[in-house]
Write an enzyme that holds these catalytic residues in place. Structure first.
Site, PDB file in Angstrom:
ATOM      1  CB  CYS A  19      -4.108  10.611  -0.378  1.00  0.00           C
ATOM      2  SG  CYS A  19      -2.889  11.923  -0.365  1.00  0.00           S
ATOM      3  CD  GLU A  28      -0.111  12.554   6.436  1.00  0.00           C
ATOM      4  OE1 GLU A  28       0.199  13.583   7.013  1.00  0.00           O
ATOM      5  OE2 GLU A  28       0.265  12.267   5.290  1.00  0.00           O
TER       6      GLU A  28
HETATM    7  P1  NAD Z   1      -2.827   0.134   3.002  1.00  0.00           P
HETATM    8  O1  NAD Z   1      -3.683   0.572   4.148  1.00  0.00           O
HETATM    9  O2  NAD Z   1      -3.198  -1.097   2.279  1.00  0.00           O
HETATM   10  O3  NAD Z   1      -1.319  -0.095   3.494  1.00  0.00           O
HETATM   11  C1  NAD Z   1      -0.565   0.939   4.075  1.00  0.00           C
HETATM   12  C2  NAD Z   1       0.539   0.324   4.889  1.00  0.00           C
HETATM   13  O4  NAD Z   1       0.002  -0.404   5.976  1.00  0.00           O
HETATM   14  C3  NAD Z   1       1.434  -0.652   4.128  1.00  0.00           C
HETATM   15  O5  NAD Z   1       2.766  -0.447   4.503  1.00  0.00           O
HETATM   16  C4  NAD Z   1       0.925  -1.995   4.594  1.00  0.00           C
HETATM   17  O6  NAD Z   1       1.886  -3.021   4.514  1.00  0.00           O
HETATM   18  C5  NAD Z   1       0.563  -1.700   6.036  1.00  0.00           C
HETATM   19  N1  NAD Z   1      -0.439  -2.580   6.633  1.00  0.00           N
HETATM   20  C6  NAD Z   1      -1.439  -3.250   6.002  1.00  0.00           C
HETATM   21  N2  NAD Z   1      -2.189  -3.927   6.922  1.00  0.00           N
HETATM   22  C7  NAD Z   1      -1.642  -3.665   8.140  1.00  0.00           C
HETATM   23  C8  NAD Z   1      -1.960  -4.075   9.459  1.00  0.00           C
HETATM   24  N3  NAD Z   1      -2.987  -4.884   9.719  1.00  0.00           N
HETATM   25  N4  NAD Z   1      -1.202  -3.627  10.473  1.00  0.00           N
HETATM   26  C9  NAD Z   1      -0.151  -2.780  10.236  1.00  0.00           C
HETATM   27  N5  NAD Z   1       0.214  -2.382   9.004  1.00  0.00           N
HETATM   28  C10 NAD Z   1      -0.533  -2.809   7.961  1.00  0.00           C
HETATM   29  O7  NAD Z   1      -2.744   1.390   2.027  1.00  0.00           O
HETATM   30  P2  NAD Z   1      -1.959   1.523   0.629  1.00  0.00           P
HETATM   31  O8  NAD Z   1      -2.659   0.701  -0.402  1.00  0.00           O
HETATM   32  O9  NAD Z   1      -0.509   1.300   0.843  1.00  0.00           O
HETATM   33  O10 NAD Z   1      -2.146   3.063   0.316  1.00  0.00           O
HETATM   34  C11 NAD Z   1      -3.266   3.574  -0.332  1.00  0.00           C
HETATM   35  C12 NAD Z   1      -4.118   4.359   0.636  1.00  0.00           C
HETATM   36  O11 NAD Z   1      -3.326   5.350   1.280  1.00  0.00           O
HETATM   37  C13 NAD Z   1      -5.227   5.133  -0.055  1.00  0.00           C
HETATM   38  O12 NAD Z   1      -6.399   5.032   0.705  1.00  0.00           O
HETATM   39  C14 NAD Z   1      -4.702   6.571  -0.057  1.00  0.00           C
HETATM   40  O13 NAD Z   1      -5.689   7.544  -0.156  1.00  0.00           O
HETATM   41  C15 NAD Z   1      -3.976   6.616   1.237  1.00  0.00           C
HETATM   42  N6  NAD Z   1      -2.981   7.690   1.260  1.00  0.00           N
HETATM   43  C16 NAD Z   1      -3.198   8.793   2.024  1.00  0.00           C
HETATM   44  C17 NAD Z   1      -2.290   9.858   2.034  1.00  0.00           C
HETATM   45  C18 NAD Z   1      -2.528  11.088   2.861  1.00  0.00           C
HETATM   46  O14 NAD Z   1      -1.609  11.885   2.972  1.00  0.00           O
HETATM   47  N7  NAD Z   1      -3.690  11.307   3.435  1.00  0.00           N
HETATM   48  C19 NAD Z   1      -1.162   9.775   1.248  1.00  0.00           C
HETATM   49  C20 NAD Z   1      -0.944   8.637   0.463  1.00  0.00           C
HETATM   50  C21 NAD Z   1      -1.867   7.594   0.493  1.00  0.00           C
END
Ligand code: NAD
Length: 454
Positions: A261, A226
């Protein structure tokens, strides 16, 4: 790992990150616990989640205070999030049995054919910080009900909320070991990708999601993503109440400081009503109170992540250089905390980063269009496909346009909303797979087909 309050920059807690060994240990515990959990009757599992649901209400004050302290969300918006999570859980509780029980597809003399829904096993949920309760609930609630054990990795910006979730599940009677919190950031996430989960369920950015998808592909297990969006709104010339539409779409763009999001990230307005809409929109934005998220009446607090301030500044500089007009905001607010002024640009084009890249902050570009064809072409001009909205007095006209937009969700006369009753899914760079609805309940199962002769 330090937990920092984005409103004050004070360290509010220090927690120990998981290393490879502690994660492996948690995985082993989950593996043993899952078998016993899946063997419980569904009614027992539903009863645990039902008690968890009740705890959200009785524990609300502490959950709200934690969420506001670690994410910077204004208090009322933290309350809204916990209440929203509660509504979703209620929907899932009411519908899970129907979608998890065996389904007879053929029932003839001598031959029955049925489908049963088995849990995947031990699943991994790597989560985001912007709505830790809502996006968490989408995954761990149906997963647990279906009989899975869950390794839940909260975002490093929502760790304390992750601890609360584990605490309340335990209080609700979830057997030990069935839910584990993986503590840490990117490194912890990477370690989880090395392990053998029966499914990966990720919420976060496109960049990380793509990386995870590639890393786990060889495991041949479900991997749901997501991801982000660049969600458009188009306001047609026939809208009746321009002031209301302007206020509703401004809220869609700036609620939670734009860190949703499905936040409105681009607005297209028919030229006939453009001036009036713009005027009302800016008036609405200027009426909000920005500041300390614990203060009553504050609508925009700090951003959760400091790094996002640089991104927003870059988008502002780029837009100004390419000829956009700044109507309000445009800069950081000096002093402690990660504050950025609610920012509105017009005279924008798709050459600008503001109209192409996910901003995830309190900034919006508004563009004048001549007709529906031009609006549709601009709405479609994105690698993302999460949601799209049209405001119009004419439902048929709006639907005809929305039908042509490649997005997982369409909104008519509303925006920036999620319902447990219908699938939540992204297309293109907004993700793969479905949460919520009957499909989101079954997403945590594998089907078994039974051919029963006799
Ligand atoms: P992010 O991708 O920076 O991090 C998300 C998660 O992934 C965190 O728990 C982080 O620690 C982990 N992570 C980071 N690098 C990783 C790696 N290399 N391997 C495994 N895990 C890793 O995103 P964020 O800043 O936490 O969230 C914001 C983003 O999420 C925005 O783009 C937003 O649109 C999206 N989002 C989407 C939805 C949806 O339902 N479509 C909902 C909420 C947020």
């Amino acid at each position: 790992m330090q937990i920092i309050n984005p409103a004050t920059e004070a360290i509010i807690d220090t927690v120990e990150e998981d290393g490879k060994d502690s994660l492996l240990h948690k995985f082993q515990v989950l593996t043993i616990a899952q078998k016993a959990w899946a063997a419980h009757p569904l009614s027992d599992r539903l009863a645990v989640i039902s008690r968890f649901h009740a705890l959200l209400e009785s524990e609300q004050a502490v959950l709200v205070a934690t969420l506001t302290a670690e994410a910077g969300k204004p208090l009322q918006q933290s309350v809204n999030e916990i209440n929203g999570a509660s509504t979703r859980i209620q929907w899932i509780l009411s519908h899970a049995a129907k979608y998890l029980e065996d389904e007879y597809m053929t029932d003839t003399a001598g031959m029955k054919e049925k489908i049963s829904y088995e849990p995947l096993g031990v699943i991994c949920n790597i989560s985001a910080w912007n709505y830790p309760w809502l996006v968490g609930v989408n995954v761990f609630i149906p997963a647990l009900i279906a009989g899975n054990a869950v390794m839940y990795k909260p975002s490093e910006y929502a760790t304390l909320t992750g601890f609360h979730i584990a605490r309340l599940l335990k209080m609700a009677g979830l057997p030990d070991g069935v839910f584990q919190v993986a503590i840490g950031g990117k490194g912890t996430g990477e370690n989880l990708l090395d392990m053998d989960f029966a499914g990966y369920f990720f919420t976060g950015s496109y960049q990380t999601g793509k990386h995870i998808y590639e890393r786990v592909a060889r495991k041949m297990v479900p991997c749901q993503l997501e991801l982000g969006g660049k969600d458009p709104v188009y306001v047609m010339d026939d809208v009746k109440d321009i002031k209301n539409v302007a206020a509703g779409t401004a809220d869609g763009a700036f609620y939670n400081n734009g860190q949703s999001c499905c936040a409105v990230e681009r607005i297209y307005v028919h030229e006939k009503i453009y001036d009036e809409y713009l005027n009302e929109f800016v008036k609405e934005v200027k009426s909000w109170k920005t500041g300390d998220p614990t203060e009553a009446g504050v609508y925009t607090g700090p951003l959760t992540r400091k790094e996002q301030l640089d991104e927003l500044e870059k988008q502002v500089v780029d837009a100004v250089q390419k000829g956009a007009s700044l109507l309000t905001g445009g800069k950081r607010i000096p002093g402690k905390g990660y504050y950025f002024e609610p920012t509105v640009f017009t005279n924008v084009t798709h050459e600008m980063r503001l109209m192409k890249e996910e901003s995830f902050g309190p900034i919006i570009g508004i563009m004048k269009v001549k007709n529906d064809e031009e609006a549709l072409a601009l709405m479609q001009d994105t690698p993302y496909g999460l949601t799209a909205a049209v405001y119009s007095a004419d439902r048929e006209r709006a639907a005809a346009l929305l039908q042509q937009v490649n997005s997982g969700t369409s909104y008519w006369n509303c925006c920036d909303r999620v319902s447990a009753a219908v699938p939540w899914s992204g297309r293109k760079h907004s993700g793969i797979g479905v949460t919520l609805s009957h499909q989101g309940i079954r997403a945590f199962t594998k089907t078994k087909s039974w051919h029963l002769r006799g």
